[in-house]
Write a protein that holds these residues in place. Structure first.
Motif, PDB file in Angstrom:
ATOM      1  N   ASN B  22      48.312  39.548  47.288  1.00  0.00           N
ATOM      2  CA  ASN B  22      47.912  40.724  46.416  1.00  0.00           C
ATOM      3  C   ASN B  22      47.690  40.155  44.781  1.00  0.00           C
ATOM      4  O   ASN B  22      48.019  39.193  44.559  1.00  0.00           O
ATOM      5  N   ALA B  24      47.187  41.912  40.921  1.00  0.00           N
ATOM      6  CA  ALA B  24      47.100  43.122  39.924  1.00  0.00           C
ATOM      7  C   ALA B  24      46.078  42.536  38.901  1.00  0.00           C
ATOM      8  O   ALA B  24      46.588  41.598  38.261  1.00  0.00           O
ATOM      9  N   HIS B  72      44.126  46.994  41.698  1.00  0.00           N
ATOM     10  CA  HIS B  72      44.861  46.308  42.529  1.00  0.00           C
ATOM     11  C   HIS B  72      43.653  45.855  43.539  1.00  0.00           C
ATOM     12  O   HIS B  72      42.676  46.297  43.937  1.00  0.00           O
TER      13      HIS B  72
END
Lengths: 112, 114
Positions: B22, B24, B72
């Motif tokens: 992931n 951000a 995201h």
């Protein structure tokens, strides 16, 4: 395939020496970039160039200069190397309207 | 997941499992995103990219998902292999005001266990 080459993989220099890092790309790219990469800090932009003889400061230009006399070659110069310039130096290029930057293999510089 | 300026997180997965990394990002004006893979001692290698007018893009064994609402980005690697072990980081282009400059995350270390 895009090929970006850097003159040295590993380099050891002494404090106060003048250091030249060379980068060559073979794809006729207009834009070339120099970064340094340090643990926990990611890639930080030192200088970039949009065309021959043109240069612009990045986020951390202090202690560095650059030269772009030919389109395929972008040189990073450390006028007087210091120990806090020990780092991995990465060159990248992009062109033809694309945003993707292609990187060289990097030069790990150690300043003693 | 990673974010610009944070320490390097690590993700450990079993060989054959799927990996999700992931990222951000902070600038809602960013319109182009890239995932890079960097093996130890080597330069970053382009994996896959996505523009802000898309929310999903697939490559060979990799998929990038973009959620602009929460800013995201994720990278999914299917059937993770030992050769996938590396640091992965995202980069964003902050639209026309940023020119060709990219802002990079600090990366996630992916470790594949046999």
């Amino acid at each position: 395939d895009v090929k970006v080459t850097q003159s040295s993989r590993y380099l050891v220099k002494r404090t106060g020496e003048k250091v030249f890092l060379e980068c060559v790309q073979d794809m006729d790219h207009e834009n070339m970039f120099w970064y340094r990469q340090d643990p926990g800090l990611g890639l930080r932009l030192i200088y970039f160039s949009y065309d021959v003889k043109m240069k612009e400061k990045g986020d951390i230009p202090e202690g560095y200069s650059v030269s772009r006399e030919k389109k395929e070659r972008f040189s990073l110069i450390l006028e007087s190397a210091s120990t806090n310039q020990t780092s991995m130096y990465l060159c990248a290029s992009t062109g033809g309207g694309a945003d993707t930057q292609y990187f060289g293999p990097g030069t790990r510089l150690t300043v003693l | 997941g990673e974010s610009v300026g944070l320490h390097l997180p690590t993700l450990s997965v079993q060989e054959g499992d799927n990996s999700i990394i992931n990222c951000a990002y902070s600038n809602s004006a960013s319109d182009y995103f890239i995932w890079y893979k960097q093996e130890s001692g080597k330069g970053p290698q382009f994996i896959i990219d996505i523009r802000s007018n898309m929310d999903k893009r697939q490559g060979q064994r990799v998929t990038v998902l973009l959620n602009k609402t929460v800013k995201h980005l994720s990278l999914q690697i299917a059937a993770t292999q030992p050769g996938d072990s590396a640091v992965y980081f995202c980069a964003e282009n902050m639209g026309t005001g940023g020119g060709n400059k990219l802002t990079f995350g600090t990366g996630t270390q992916l470790k594949v266990e046999l």
